[in-house]
Write a protein that holds these residues in place. Structure first.
Motif, PDB file in Angstrom:
ATOM      1  N   TRP B  70      40.094  43.635  41.175  1.00  0.00           N
ATOM      2  CA  TRP B  70      39.346  42.686  42.009  1.00  0.00           C
ATOM      3  C   TRP B  70      38.332  43.402  42.883  1.00  0.00           C
ATOM      4  N   LEU B  71      38.714  44.599  43.365  1.00  0.00           N
ATOM      5  CA  LEU B  71      37.822  45.303  44.282  1.00  0.00           C
ATOM      6  C   LEU B  71      36.639  45.896  43.509  1.00  0.00           C
ATOM      7  N   GLU B  74      34.301  43.057  43.043  1.00  0.00           N
ATOM      8  CA  GLU B  74      33.520  42.787  44.267  1.00  0.00           C
ATOM      9  C   GLU B  74      32.349  43.760  44.368  1.00  0.00           C
ATOM     10  N   CYS B  75      32.640  45.015  44.052  1.00  0.00           N
ATOM     11  CA  CYS B  75      31.591  46.040  44.118  1.00  0.00           C
ATOM     12  C   CYS B  75      30.485  45.717  43.117  1.00  0.00           C
ATOM     13  N   ALA B  78      28.252  43.005  44.223  1.00  0.00           N
ATOM     14  CA  ALA B  78      27.330  43.393  45.296  1.00  0.00           C
ATOM     15  C   ALA B  78      26.191  44.256  44.767  1.00  0.00           C
ATOM     16  N   VAL B  79      26.456  45.004  43.700  1.00  0.00           N
ATOM     17  CA  VAL B  79      25.445  45.935  43.195  1.00  0.00           C
ATOM     18  C   VAL B  79      24.605  45.291  42.090  1.00  0.00           C
ATOM     19  N   GLU B  84      25.349  51.533  37.958  1.00  0.00           N
ATOM     20  CA  GLU B  84      25.161  51.916  39.353  1.00  0.00           C
ATOM     21  C   GLU B  84      26.464  51.762  40.136  1.00  0.00           C
ATOM     22  N   LEU B  88      28.429  54.737  42.096  1.00  0.00           N
ATOM     23  CA  LEU B  88      28.678  54.674  43.539  1.00  0.00           C
ATOM     24  C   LEU B  88      30.152  54.815  43.902  1.00  0.00           C
ATOM     25  N   VAL B  89      31.033  54.332  43.039  1.00  0.00           N
ATOM     26  CA  VAL B  89      32.448  54.374  43.435  1.00  0.00           C
ATOM     27  C   VAL B  89      33.169  55.654  43.012  1.00  0.00           C
ATOM     28  N   LEU B  90      32.603  56.411  42.088  1.00  0.00           N
ATOM     29  CA  LEU B  90      33.267  57.643  41.664  1.00  0.00           C
ATOM     30  C   LEU B  90      33.393  58.605  42.850  1.00  0.00           C
ATOM     31  N   PRO B  91      34.471  59.383  42.881  1.00  0.00           N
ATOM     32  CA  PRO B  91      34.611  60.356  43.966  1.00  0.00           C
ATOM     33  C   PRO B  91      33.460  61.372  43.921  1.00  0.00           C
ATOM     34  N   GLY B 430      19.834  43.776  39.322  1.00  0.00           N
ATOM     35  CA  GLY B 430      18.723  44.653  39.670  1.00  0.00           C
ATOM     36  C   GLY B 430      18.147  44.296  41.029  1.00  0.00           C
ATOM     37  N   ALA B 433      19.870  41.563  42.891  1.00  0.00           N
ATOM     38  CA  ALA B 433      21.292  41.657  43.201  1.00  0.00           C
ATOM     39  C   ALA B 433      21.509  41.064  44.579  1.00  0.00           C
ATOM     40  N   ASN B 434      22.635  40.337  44.735  1.00  0.00           N
ATOM     41  CA  ASN B 434      22.970  39.791  46.041  1.00  0.00           C
ATOM     42  C   ASN B 434      22.149  38.585  46.459  1.00  0.00           C
ATOM     43  N   LEU B 435      21.228  38.172  45.594  1.00  0.00           N
ATOM     44  CA  LEU B 435      20.460  36.964  45.883  1.00  0.00           C
ATOM     45  C   LEU B 435      20.832  35.970  44.800  1.00  0.00           C
TER      46      LEU B 435
END
Lengths: 344, 553
Positions: B70-71, B74-75, B78-79, B84, B88-91, B430, B433-435
């Protein structure tokens, strides 16, 4: 006992009969920091951390305000109240409340990264922690500030080498001064938008060391800008004010720049993901440090952080507030210039 | 890989075309030819097949980052971009290794031959040594979704600058460079920038860069003034099919689509026809499905392309023809500089001599003046075409969307339009995103005043609003959300939009019973109350009964 509850006017402490960062006019307001969505006009009495008074007076003019040094306790109607550095901007504070041994801490906005212009975030043990969550998603993990400012310097240096002014958009209060205190001022002159220069003065008056800056309106020698770094609020983007800097390169310093889509939507060449808010690891570290079993999450990615904390076994809930801008959106291209400007 | 990722990063932000050009030239000049070969491939839009399944990439990213489903979702929301999100989430990387692009491509291409655990082990190691931008680029290379904000023209100009060549020559050499599963090497790149070839003869099955048309949208009364007398123009129907070149050289025939995809295998009828052409012939035209003496709806051609195996049954149910409209090479000579009328005259002879049912001429339309052509154009819908094509009799055949040696105009019929209600919205990708920018629209199922009238979704549309309008709709979506289903929100219906679309066909796969083509928003009908939006019956009326069946059995 609930030391803080959500009311239409803002977060309220019933025992002490005061509000924390209320968004409607009230009798007694405790202010965490000077950004305009937290420090609003019209309250009868203000209480803030001592180093916050400068910005409050600059922003709100003649108000009835009392300052309290960090770490000192004030007792009011049986509530012990103290301020502790939040690391967000100069004078930003967490509010610690204690009644009969129960401790609540309201974070206001905070960050855990290094910032030479303010005291670092101080974890405060508590039973209940009220946290922000502006960047409450794992995609937000800030780069080391040294590396990031190296990139800003490199961008500026490359532009200066081509004789192009470097316009960097950033929030006027906090972000601008953090940038000034962190960049390599030997690259060229530092030229300030009118919204920023007075705040620099206020910072210097409070003992924060900033390199020499010039107000853009005073710069008569137009060639100076060719190697200069120009700081301006995001609202200056696309304005006629920029005409004085022919062929400028532009960049935006904001946590939202972490995501390419946000930068591309603004049509800006360079984005530097520089934020005065805690990133995902920062939020989780801070929450853990408090030792709190109960967490209230205010503005930002509230749903996500609450679910994540619950999965970790904490008692997490949402406080609906009017800080920041909207439920789950980063500021779209134009509303970064609105009141939310200061919040992000 | 570092340099290429840096090029991607800087192009990603650049808005000025000459800055982009300079960045590309700078990269190519400094890259070894084997790296430049791949860079040109990607800059020109080449996409290798997906090397590792997306699911596996996602699983690995979740494992390395420790994020629950789920997380991660969510990411991603948002992206708005999977590669991408993963980057962004990789360590953070543990160390840094700089592998040249060509070598990195060899490694990446080899992933396809490995089993899933081996693939994961390889990726784990690669990602550990990559920064965020390298990860982003490498994941996009793996999924075949690398899109770089550079036009083909920019790449062409960059190569021309480096090789000191005429961009037209480079455009010619670039055709087919990105086709299929090409693996470009140093020699391919060097051939792109080599000194001009004296003979001028095209090699192998290489087609010519397509000459592309511009939309004509001027009122009838200015046409004579703008375009001159109508008899200076060659006028044809604008076919709704697949633009293609049929190349015949050295005893072999090739079919290329406009995307510069080699599609010879998809159209055995055309390859067969091509064998009857003399060597050194290249014909430009439109592939359409031809049934009962008329062009069949595009949907049938689409279904045929979608089929993995071309069975005899499909070849019989959906036979294609190439409607020839231009001759680019004849007897091994490049004819593109000759005037349109001369090319057309020769084309007619070539097609007649070939005498194959799969190769026919796109007929010329003859009318006395522009108003008469306008009259003809009104028949477009009934005939299953999109309007008229106008080509100057004296013009040469240009390269791409240029206008320097002549212009092709597409004079399309006005789109169908329907007033529909916005009911669902989804955040875009792209830069969107987020719109909330991807919308689903509905019409009423019963006429106005009918009890229990419902809104039936019938089309999705993404384009047509201004940035300002998008912001307004975005705010409205957030304010009037009824329910969230993952990234989709249902909203309280309140707004009517005029939708335009190019075609409409009956469909059993859609709840509304119709499928529309190229739907887009024409305007926001602030003036229109919800109840006055169109109905299903209005949509069905647009389905012309004269149409042949719109699907393959």
């Amino acid at each position: 006992m609930n030391l803080v509850i959500a009311r239409p006017e803002g977060l309220y402490c019933p025992a002490g009969d005061f509000y924390i960062d209320p968004w409607r006019p009230v009798e007694r307001a405790v202010i965490t920091h000077g950004h305009s969505d937290h420090a609003r006009w019209g309250h009868a009495h203000y209480l803030a951390a001592e180093p916050c008074l400068g910005i409050l007076k600059a922003r709100l003019g003649h108000i009835n305000v009392q300052g309290l040094p960090y770490g000192q306790t004030l007792e009011h109607h049986g509530v012990k109240l103290s301020f502790h550095p939040a690391g967000h901007v100069l004078g930003s504070a967490q509010v610690r409340l204690e009644v009969n041994g129960e401790v609540w801490v309201a974070s206001g906005d905070y960050k855990t990264q290094y910032d030479p212009t303010c005291l670092p975030f101080e974890p405060v043990r508590c039973d209940t922690f009220i946290t922000e969550s502006t960047f409450g998603l794992p995609i937000y993990r800030w780069q080391d500030p040294t590396e990031l400012f190296d990139q800003v310097n490199a961008w500026w240096r490359a532009n200066a080498a081509q004789g192009r002014p470097s316009v960097l958009y950033c929030y006027a209060f906090g972000k601008a001064q953090r940038i000034l205190a962190s960049i390599d001022a030997s690259i060229g002159p530092l030229i300030m938008h009118g919204a920023i220069e007075p705040l620099n003065r206020m910072y210097r008056e409070q003992g924060v060391v900033l390199p020499e800056t010039r107000y853009a309106g005073d710069v008569e020698d137009r060639t100076l800008a060719k190697t200069g770094l120009i700081l301006a609020p995001p609202s200056a983007s696309g304005s006629t004010w920029l005409r004085r800097f022919p062929d400028y390169a532009e960049a935006f310093a904001s946590g939202w720049m972490q995501v390419r889509g946000n930068r591309r939507r603004r049509g800006i060449e360079r984005g530097f993901a520089l934020s005065d808010h805690a990133d995902w690891p920062g939020l989780n570290w801070a929450i853990e440090q408090t030792g709190a079993q109960n967490v209230y999450v205010t503005h930002g990615a509230t749903d996500v952080l609450v679910r994540y904390l619950r999965d970790k076994g904490l008692n997490a809930q949402i406080f609906k507030t009017e800080y920041g801008d909207e439920d789950d959106t980063p500021p779209a291209s134009d509303d970064a210039a609105s009141p939310a400007e200061d919040a992000s | 890989m570092k340099q290429f990722a840096a090029l991607y990063e800087s192009l990603d932000g650049m808005t000025a075309n000459n800055a982009r050009l300079a960045a590309v030239v700078d990269y190519l000049r400094n890259a070894p030819p084997e790296d430049a070969a791949w860079a040109v491939y990607f800059l020109a839009g080449g996409k290798p097949r997906q090397l590792v399944p997306t699911r596996l990439l996602r699983e690995l990213a979740q494992e390395l980052s420790g994020l629950p489903d789920w997380l991660f979702d969510e990411c991603y929301h948002a992206v708005g971009d999977l590669a991408e999100t993963i980057a962004l989430v990789l360590p953070p990387p543990t160390h840094s290794v700089d592998i040249p692009l060509a070598q990195a491509m060899t490694q990446l291409l080899a992933l396809r031959l490995l089993n899933p655990p081996q693939q994961q082990a390889e990726l784990r190691e690669m990602w550990q040594a990559m920064d965020r931008w390298q990860r982003l680029v490498s994941i996009k290379l793996i999924t075949g979704s690398l899109r770089i904000g550079v036009s083909r023209l920019t790449v062409t100009r960059a190569l021309a600058q480096i090789g000191k060549l005429d961009p037209k020559e480079v455009a010619q050499r670039l055709v087919g460079y990105t086709a299929g599963q090409a693996a470009p090497d140093a020699s391919h790149y060097l051939a792109l920038i080599a000194p001009p070839d004296e003979t001028g003869a095209a090699r192998g099955g290489q087609p010519y860069p397509f000459f592309l048309a511009h939309a004509y949208a001027q009122p009838l009364d200015v046409m004579a003034e703008q375009l001159g007398p109508s008899d200076h123009w060659q006028v044809e129907w604008k076919w709704d099919g697949i633009r293609a070149q049929l190349v015949k050289r050295a005893g072999e025939a090739w079919v290329w689509s406009r995307g510069e995809e080699l599609v010879t295998d998809r159209f055995p009828e055309l390859t067969a026809a091509g064998m009857y052409l003399p060597d050194g012939t290249v014909i430009d035209g439109e592939i359409v499905v031809w049934l009962q003496d008329r062009v069949a709806p595009f949907s049938i051609l689409q279904q045929r392309i979608g089929r993995k195996n071309l069975t005899a049954r499909i070849l019989q149910q959906a036979p294609v023809v190439l409607l020839a409209y231009d001759l680019l090479e004849w007897q091994g000579q490049d004819w593109r500089q000759r005037p349109q009328r001369e090319r057309r005259a020769q084309l007619q002879e070539v097609v007649a001599a070939c005498n194959s049912p799969a190769l026919s001429l796109s007929p010329l339309l003859i009318a006395p003046d522009w108003p008469a052509y306008a009259e003809l154009r009104t028949q477009s819908r009934a005939l299953g075409v999109e309007g008229l094509m106008l080509k100057a009799q004296a013009a040469q055949y240009g390269v791409g969307r240029t206008k320097d040696v002549g212009t092709w105009w597409k004079w399309k019929v006005d789109p169908y339009s329907i007033d529909a209600v916005l009911i669902y919205a989804q955040a875009g990708h792209g830069r969107r995103a987020n719109l909330y920018t991807d919308y689903t629209f509905a019409v009423w199922d019963k006429p106005m005043g009918a009890p229990d009238r419902m809104l039936v979704p019938f089309a999705k549309a993404y384009s047509g609003l201004t940035d300002e309008e998008i912001r307004q709709v975005d705010a409205l979506v957030r304010k009037t959300t009824v329910e969230k289903f993952g990234p989709v929100r249902s909203i309280t219906p309140s707004q009517v939009f005029e939708l335009g679309f190019e075609g409409i066909a009956a469909s059993t796969r859609h709840k509304s019973g119709v499928a529309v083509r190229f739907p887009r928003i024409l305007r926001w009908r602030h003036d229109k109350p919800l109840q006055e939006a169109n109905t299903l019956a209005d949509l069905q009326e647009l389905l012309t009964p004269a149409q042949p069946p719109s699907s393959i059995a």
